[in-house]
Design a protein around this motif. Structure first.
Motif, PDB file in Angstrom:
ATOM      1  N   TYR A 188      42.101  31.462 -17.420  1.00 23.90           N
ATOM      2  CA  TYR A 188      40.664  31.349 -17.656  1.00 23.90           C
ATOM      3  C   TYR A 188      40.171  29.909 -17.510  1.00 23.90           C
ATOM      4  O   TYR A 188      39.076  29.664 -17.010  1.00 23.90           O
ATOM      5  N   LYS A 189      40.992  28.960 -17.930  1.00 21.82           N
ATOM      6  CA  LYS A 189      40.611  27.561 -17.778  1.00 21.82           C
ATOM      7  C   LYS A 189      40.995  27.014 -16.401  1.00 21.82           C
ATOM      8  O   LYS A 189      40.654  25.878 -16.070  1.00 21.82           O
ATOM      9  N   LYS A 243      43.827  26.010 -15.502  1.00 18.51           N
ATOM     10  CA  LYS A 243      44.659  24.843 -15.771  1.00 18.51           C
ATOM     11  C   LYS A 243      46.130  25.252 -15.757  1.00 18.51           C
ATOM     12  O   LYS A 243      46.476  26.425 -15.926  1.00 18.51           O
ATOM     13  N   GLU A 257      42.443  31.148 -25.318  1.00 20.75           N
ATOM     14  CA  GLU A 257      43.228  30.327 -24.398  1.00 20.75           C
ATOM     15  C   GLU A 257      42.907  28.847 -24.605  1.00 20.75           C
ATOM     16  O   GLU A 257      43.810  27.990 -24.628  1.00 20.75           O
ATOM     17  N   ARG A 258      41.643  28.525 -24.770  1.00 23.30           N
ATOM     18  CA  ARG A 258      41.257  27.139 -25.017  1.00 23.30           C
ATOM     19  C   ARG A 258      41.801  26.649 -26.362  1.00 23.30           C
ATOM     20  O   ARG A 258      42.245  25.501 -26.493  1.00 23.30           O
TER      21      ARG A 258
END
Length: 542
Positions: free
Chosen positions: A240-241, A243, A291-292
């Motif tokens: 989602y990020k 990363k 997730e963050r």
């Protein structure tokens, strides 16, 4: 009627212990399956294992060997006899000139690592956990993450294996090579591995670093030196990020320096994350925010380039905490297919159907993070290749592991759709599933196409176990030929039903053929080739 186990136990090698108990409940480490074996047996010696096999053939029982049950599938489930080798775990011999270690097959990897450390030795490579027995890790093609190493069985030089007739056979690249290639990834269906000769290396330390990067930077680095700059490399992808956390390590002589800790690393972070994951089973849309949270709290990263470093003993550095019960769906694909796999799966997760080109709609589902990415390379190994090795034979292999947590044993709502899409993409990219994981859409025809040497493995399996003492429902569903109207093997076990288990997962129930193919008495010999005929079967090399 089949002979009574109690009566037979008194007739077969009465002076050799038969350490069996009833009423044992087996479950996978993740609690995904539970089964209730008729007997749970823990032998201490080779003679005791031989007695178990002889009794099983005379009483017409299936045998399942189990260690920690880390596979979340039903591969180790049985209602027949379960054999655990936790008491069969000694190191038998060490050659300090060659660093070859000979051990009993039940030793757990963490015990092996501890004993090798005292001897200033180590395993050259390791997966993410060390709970498995050495035999279990070999049987399912366990791997680590390094283009300089292959799967764990690449370090195995020779085996001893107890076959269905109670005979113990030695095999290696030079002795009974066909049996060796079948047993290196046996899936528990060849026999009981009793002894392992393993190539250890001098003890080492690893200096590692892990750092945060944009996904596009990792993809740009892919064809350069991403996977070859250090001896060990793995990444965790946060979809989602967009990363990636890159972890890389090399051997060092530096002093040990523990990993950095914060207040979230211990019990507080563990339980907070667990509760939030459980909440996401009811409110899946919080998963991107979670997730963050994971990135900031668990890893301590906020910005690209953030980095953490440490120096640890080699095995300790390679291990990771699996945290919670989970489904794991891991596939091996050619390394060069990695950028396409990440790009298309990322597009699917973000609802970009045109880029994803995956014929399954997202339908509002959210997935868990991270997605683990690892590598191996077996193509440079001069030794015999296991028949069921799932790695790429002519170059490096990439592993993608789509993990889904089961917080407090609650199944995530995205599982079916996510794994349908993931497996469809992996198949299109020439992938093969990890044998011990939760693949769900792969057919028997798929496996036949994926493994040209499956026929050779089946040939050896049928020769050494024609009555199916080591065959279960998992084997029949996935890799054994269809019955085509014929009766199943005399000792083969089939699953008859599953039902929801109290507290989560499934209770598994199986049975053997309801009636014997023909009456058998305890005095009848087990109909297997022996002596010179065995030599003829395995006389040709790999």
């Amino acid at each position: 009627m089949d002979p009574s186990p109690e009566w037979e136990k008194s007739q077969v090698d009465a002076d050799i212990p038969f350490r069996a108990s009833a009423h044992h409940q087996h479950h996978t480490w993740a609690g995904t399956y539970h089964s209730f074996p008729e007997l749970y047996i823990q032998p201490h010696s080779t003679k005791e294992i031989q007695k178990i096999v002889n009794l099983a053939q005379r009483c017409r029982r299936r045998l399942v060997v189990v260690g920690c049950g880390h596979s979340p599938s039903d591969l180790t489930c049985t209602s027949s006899w379960m054999v655990n080798l936790d008491r069969f775990k000694r190191i038998l011999k060490i050659d300090f000139r060659s660093n070859v270690v000979v051990m009993q097959s039940g030793i757990r990897l963490h015990d092996l690592i501890t004993q090798l450390r005292v001897l200033q030795l180590a395993m050259p490579n390791l997966g993410s956990i060390d709970n498995q027995s050495i035999a279990g890790a070999i049987a399912t093609a366990t791997h680590g993450s390094s283009t300089r190493h292959g799967i764990l069985s690449q370090s195995v030089l020779a085996l001893k294996i107890m076959l269905a007739d109670g005979s113990e056979w030695s095999c290696s690249a030079d002795e009974h090579a066909d049996l060796f290639r079948a047993a290196l990834v046996s899936l528990g269906a060849i026999g009981i591995i009793t002894e392992v000769s393993f190539q250890a290396v001098p003890a080492y330390k690893l200096q590692w670093s892990q750092s945060l990067h944009p996904l596009e930077d990792i993809i740009a680095e892919w064809e350069k030196d991403l996977w070859t700059q250090t001896e060990f490399t793995r990444i965790w992808w946060l979809p989602y990020k967009r990363k990636v956390i890159k972890w890389e390590a090399d051997k060092t002589d530096c002093q040990v320096r523990p990993p950095p800790l914060n207040r979230w690393t211990g019990a507080l972070g563990f339980h907070t994350y667990h509760i939030l994951l459980y909440l996401s089973t009811w409110i899946p849309r919080i998963l991107p925010a979670l997730e963050r949270f994971t990135l900031s709290v668990q890893y301590g990263f906020k910005d690209d380039g953030d980095c953490a470093t440490a120096v640890q003993e080699g095995p300790a550095a390679l291990l990771m905490n699996c945290l919670y019960s989970q489904f794991v769906n891991e596939w091996a694909i050619p390394l060069q297919k990695g950028p396409e796999a990440l790009t298309r799966l990322s597009a699917w997760i973000h609802g970009d159907e045109q880029t994803a080109r995956i014929p399954y709609a997202l339908d509002g589902h959210y997935v868990h993070a991270p997605i683990e990415v690892r590598v191996t390379d077996t193509s440079t190994n001069p030794g015999p290749r296991p028949y069921l090795d799932n790695t790429v034979p002519n170059g490096p292999t990439l592993y993608l592991n789509a993990t889904l947590y089961r917080p407090y044993n609650a199944d995530p709502p995205c599982r079916q759709r996510y794994y349908e899409a993931f497996e469809w993409l992996m198949r299109e990219l020439g992938g093969r599933p990890h044998w011990a994981k939760n693949f769900s859409t792969v057919t028997k025809k798929d496996f036949q196409d994926m493994y040209p040497q499956l026929k050779e493995w089946l040939r050896v399996r049928d020769q050494v176990d024609p009555k199916g003492i080591f065959v279960g429902d998992w084997h029949r569903r996935h890799i054994l030929p269809d019955d085509e109207g014929k009766a199943m093997l005399a000792s083969e076990e089939r699953m008859i039903r599953t039902e929801p288990a109290k507290g989560g997962g499934l209770n598994w129930f199986g049975q053997l053929l309801p009636k014997p193919l023909k009456p058998e008495s305890s005095e009848e010999n087990f109909d297997l080739l022996q002596g010179p005929e065995w030599q003829a079967l395995f006389s040709k090399g790999a």
